[in-house]
Design a protein around this motif. Structure first.
Motif, PDB file in Angstrom:
ATOM      1  N   TYR A 159       0.846  -1.195   0.000  1.00 35.99           N
ATOM      2  CA  TYR A 159       0.000   0.000   0.000  1.00 35.99           C
ATOM      3  C   TYR A 159       0.877   1.239   0.000  1.00 35.99           C
ATOM      4  CZ  TYR A 159      -3.069   3.659   1.821  1.00 35.99           C
ATOM      5  OH  TYR A 159      -3.748   4.840   2.003  1.00 35.99           O
ATOM      6  N   GLU A 160       0.535   2.224  -0.852  1.00 38.61           N
ATOM      7  CA  GLU A 160       1.274   3.478  -0.921  1.00 38.61           C
ATOM      8  C   GLU A 160       0.312   4.658  -0.948  1.00 38.61           C
ATOM      9  OE1 GLU A 160       4.052   3.848  -4.106  1.00 38.61           O
ATOM     10  OE2 GLU A 160       4.816   1.795  -3.858  1.00 38.61           O
ATOM     11  N   GLU A 161       0.809   5.797  -0.442  1.00 39.55           N
ATOM     12  CA  GLU A 161       0.077   7.055  -0.530  1.00 39.55           C
ATOM     13  C   GLU A 161       0.957   8.095  -1.210  1.00 39.55           C
ATOM     14  OE1 GLU A 161      -1.193   8.414   3.275  1.00 39.55           O
ATOM     15  OE2 GLU A 161      -2.468   6.676   3.671  1.00 39.55           O
ATOM     16  N   MET A 205      -3.628  11.809  -3.859  1.00 35.69           N
ATOM     17  CA  MET A 205      -4.535  12.912  -3.505  1.00 35.69           C
ATOM     18  C   MET A 205      -3.946  14.239  -3.944  1.00 35.69           C
ATOM     19  SD  MET A 205      -5.161  11.498   0.307  1.00 35.69           S
ATOM     20  CE  MET A 205      -3.496  10.835   0.210  1.00 35.69           C
ATOM     21  N   GLY A 206      -4.821  15.157  -4.324  1.00 38.60           N
ATOM     22  CA  GLY A 206      -4.347  16.474  -4.710  1.00 38.60           C
ATOM     23  C   GLY A 206      -5.495  17.413  -5.025  1.00 38.60           C
ATOM     24  N   MET A 207      -5.146  18.659  -5.372  1.00 34.80           N
ATOM     25  CA  MET A 207      -6.147  19.683  -5.681  1.00 34.80           C
ATOM     26  C   MET A 207      -6.070  20.042  -7.159  1.00 34.80           C
ATOM     27  SD  MET A 207      -6.252  22.286  -2.425  1.00 34.80           S
ATOM     28  CE  MET A 207      -4.616  22.928  -2.753  1.00 34.80           C
ATOM     29  N   ARG A 208      -7.236  20.174  -7.760  1.00 36.29           N
ATOM     30  CA  ARG A 208      -7.339  20.701  -9.109  1.00 36.29           C
ATOM     31  C   ARG A 208      -7.983  22.084  -9.033  1.00 36.29           C
ATOM     32  NH1 ARG A 208      -9.177  14.910 -11.504  1.00 36.29           N
ATOM     33  NH2 ARG A 208     -10.977  15.371 -10.206  1.00 36.29           N
ATOM     34  N   ARG A 209      -8.368  22.612 -10.187  1.00 38.40           N
ATOM     35  CA  ARG A 209      -8.879  23.978 -10.219  1.00 38.40           C
ATOM     36  C   ARG A 209     -10.161  24.146  -9.428  1.00 38.40           C
ATOM     37  NH1 ARG A 209     -12.034  27.330 -13.543  1.00 38.40           N
ATOM     38  NH2 ARG A 209     -11.254  29.471 -13.638  1.00 38.40           N
ATOM     39  N   ARG A 210     -11.068  23.166  -9.520  1.00 40.18           N
ATOM     40  CA  ARG A 210     -12.374  23.314  -8.894  1.00 40.18           C
ATOM     41  C   ARG A 210     -12.696  22.223  -7.875  1.00 40.18           C
ATOM     42  NH1 ARG A 210     -14.433  28.108  -9.169  1.00 40.18           N
ATOM     43  NH2 ARG A 210     -16.490  27.210  -8.793  1.00 40.18           N
ATOM     44  N   ASP A 211     -11.830  21.231  -7.707  1.00 45.09           N
ATOM     45  CA  ASP A 211     -12.168  20.139  -6.796  1.00 45.09           C
ATOM     46  C   ASP A 211     -10.918  19.526  -6.181  1.00 45.09           C
ATOM     47  OD1 ASP A 211     -11.081  18.772  -8.899  1.00 45.09           O
ATOM     48  OD2 ASP A 211     -12.738  17.364  -9.154  1.00 45.09           O
TER      49      ASP A 211
END
Length: 300
Positions: A159-161, A205-211
């Protein structure tokens, strides 16, 4: 009822008076009486409509009051049930803690760790007051689940994150409870069902422009394009249009439940989407709304 009775009496008196005038009066008087009767009929009709409207409004208010009282009773009943249901979990949590202590006394560290992981998952599950948590809490819950599965199936998968944003965002980003664990469980039960070693699960996991996005990937058996297309079609449906079959046993039932709750708490534009290739693995993409401060920063 009193007002209706008065109107009926007035009608009777007017009709009786008109009959006497028509019988005894001259032609001019008769025309006048007929005109008055027309006016009176219009007034009576208007009164009748008003009475009907008043009766309808009274019924609506009575129905609203009944619904309000019933809602209050249901709310009190739910609070009572929640308080009652917390008694047994508290007892079980203390019992698990006792078992963990016994395992430590006997030098069985692995069993103690398993009981601790299960205890933490159980504690997270009985937080009735929290429907929305942060991503960090979801990851902690997932790690306990991964720990139990890797102890149960040693060497079966790793398992990796991967984090593609500031770790502080994980404490601020809102998320419904029980989003990540069911997706990973689905990957283990179905994606890795034929894998005995060298399985791999990655959470990005990460952030995009709107979500805010979360990708859960496995290197399991995958799905064919027809199955993926049908599943995505069900996931894209609005909540009201979904066909819920609680008793139906099928792969993906946990995925659809997660998708439904995301749409309920976050909005119809968020949820899950599946990508998969037969024989190479599956990717589940979770879309969540950005918390307000991050959204404002992206807009600048």
């Amino acid at each position: 009822m009193r007002r209706e009775r008065l109107i009926l009496m007035s009608i009777a008196e007017a009709v009786l008076a008109a009959a006497l005038i028509l019988r005894c009066g001259e032609a001019g008087s008769r025309i006048l009486v007929l005109a008055m009767l027309c006016i009176f009929a219009a007034v009576v009709a208007d009164c009748g409509i008003g009475l009907h409207q008043m009766h309808t409004i009274r019924e609506q208010k009575d129905e609203e009051e009944k619904r309000r009282i019933q809602a209050e009773l249901d709310q009190k009943r739910q609070k009572l049930q929640a308080l009652e249901s917390q008694i047994n979990p508290h007892f079980l949590y203390n019992t698990l803690d006792t078992f963990r202590g016994l395992a430590l006394e006997q030098g069985n560290r692995e069993l103690s760790d398993m009981i601790e992981a299960l205890s933490q998952m159980f504690k997270y599950s009985v937080k009735y007051e929290a429907e929305m948590v942060n991503i960090n809490a979801e990851l902690d819950y997932l790690k306990h689940y991964i720990q139990l599965q890797q102890m149960r199936f040693p060497g079966r998968f790793t398992y990796e994150e991967h984090l593609e944003c500031d770790p502080a965002n994980l404490l601020l980003e809102p998320c419904p409870r029980f989003v990540l664990q069911p997706i990973v469980e689905n990957a283990i039960r179905h994606g890795l069902r034929d894998v005995r070693k060298d399985g791999h699960i990655v959470v990005t996991m990460g952030m995009r422009r709107r979500d805010f996005f979360i990708l859960v990937e496995d290197n399991g058996c995958g799905m064919d394009m027809t199955e993926v297309s049908l599943l995505n079609q069900r996931l894209s449906q609005p909540i009201s249009g979904e066909n819920e079959n609680p008793g139906e046993e099928k792969a993906g039932i946990g995925i659809e439940n997660v998708n439904r709750r995301i749409k309920m708490f976050c909005g119809e534009e968020y949820g899950l989407r599946i990508s998969s290739n037969l024989g190479t693995g599956t990717q589940v993409e979770v879309s969540l709304p950005l918390y307000r401060e991050a959204l404002e920063e992206k807009a600048l």
